[in-house]
Design a protein around this motif. Structure first.
Motif, mmCIF file in Angstrom:
data_model
loop_
_atom_site.group_PDB
_atom_site.id
_atom_site.type_symbol
_atom_site.label_atom_id
_atom_site.label_comp_id
_atom_site.label_asym_id
_atom_site.label_seq_id
_atom_site.Cartn_x
_atom_site.Cartn_y
_atom_site.Cartn_z
ATOM 1 N N SER A 1 0.825 -1.211 0.000
ATOM 2 C CA SER A 1 0.000 0.000 0.000
ATOM 3 C C SER A 1 0.860 1.263 0.000
ATOM 4 O O SER A 1 0.458 2.288 -0.547
ATOM 5 C CB SER A 1 -0.929 0.004 1.223
ATOM 6 N N LEU B 1 -5.233 2.229 2.590
ATOM 7 C CA LEU B 1 -4.937 2.321 4.010
ATOM 8 C C LEU B 1 -3.575 1.689 4.283
ATOM 9 O O LEU B 1 -3.314 0.559 3.921
ATOM 10 C CB LEU B 1 -6.023 1.584 4.780
ATOM 11 N N THR C 1 -6.553 -3.750 5.910
ATOM 12 C CA THR C 1 -7.469 -3.583 4.793
ATOM 13 C C THR C 1 -7.595 -4.925 4.092
ATOM 14 O O THR C 1 -6.717 -5.748 4.182
ATOM 15 C CB THR C 1 -6.917 -2.565 3.782
ATOM 16 N N ASP D 1 -3.887 -2.461 -5.778
ATOM 17 C CA ASP D 1 -3.303 -2.847 -4.494
ATOM 18 C C ASP D 1 -4.131 -3.994 -3.937
ATOM 19 O O ASP D 1 -5.349 -3.879 -3.811
ATOM 20 C CB ASP D 1 -3.347 -1.642 -3.547
ATOM 21 N N ALA E 1 -5.174 -5.706 -0.877
ATOM 22 C CA ALA E 1 -5.162 -5.428 0.548
ATOM 23 C C ALA E 1 -6.089 -6.421 1.223
ATOM 24 O O ALA E 1 -6.631 -7.301 0.575
ATOM 25 C CB ALA E 1 -5.640 -4.009 0.778
HETATM 26 MG MG MG Z 1 -1.881 -2.826 2.354
#
Ligand code: MG
Ligand code: GDP
Length: 163
Positions: free
Chosen positions: A16, A29, A37, A56, A58
């Protein structure tokens, strides 16, 4: 022509942080605790004159029966399917862990186009981890520091042919 890059790898390696740096807004986040996340997040990335889509991976376990590993695997497979190229991130300070091998296996099975990045490579503490990343057999790793913005020229050079 543009392309989609998915950042994959186990929790807490810095995915992230890289996403945020590429997108330039704090959309994802970032948390010190692994796994806060739990989702796929998409943003418009800029790196020099390159423009591309970045994903991303997450995810945090909310109340679900699915294990962390199962969920990470599922999200990673989804991200790989959405992407033209995967940036497989390891933590250069931690070296290559068993969990990283699980992700390497997913990427191999999916026949993904992979760029290996050993993150947290600023300073001396990451040197051994960068070398370990060679042993994944997924190509020459880029040594980067997402937090300090190091190694981004090499990332640019690697992504340039895809644009
Ligand atoms: Mg992350
Ligand atoms: P993710 O779970 O893979 O998305 O990892 P995060 O981006 O949330 O980062 C996890 C932790 O690693 C945070 O405390 C970050 O500040 C830290 N981190 C991320 N990139 C770097 C880096 O290049 N160097 C160092 N030393 N720490 C980093």
């Amino acid at each position: 022509m543009s392309f989609t890059l998915a950042i994959v790898g186990r929790p807490n390696v810095g995915k992230s942080t890289l996403f945020n740096r590429l997108v330039g807004k704090r959309l994802a986040l970032v948390d010190d605790q692994p796994g806060v996340t739990r989702d796929l997040r998409e943003g418009d990335a800029r790196l020099g004159d390159l423009r591309f889509t970045v994903i991303d991976t997450a995810g945090l376990e909310e109340a679900t029966d699915e294990s962390l590993q199962g969920r990470m695997r599922r999200l990673t497979e989804r991200a790989v399917e959405m992407a033209d190229v995967c940036l497989f991130m390891i933590d250069a300070r931690a070296g290559v862990l068993a969990a990283d091998q699980v992700f390497a296996e997913i990427l191999r099975k999916k026949n993904a186009h992979v760029i290996v990045a050993a993150n947290k490579a600023e300073g001396k503490a990451g040197e051994a981890g960068v070398l370990e990343a060679y042993a994944l057999g997924l190509g020459e790793p880029l040594a980067i520091s997402s937090e300090h913005g190091e190694g981004f020229e090499d990332l640019y050079t690697t992504l340039l042919p895809l644009s």
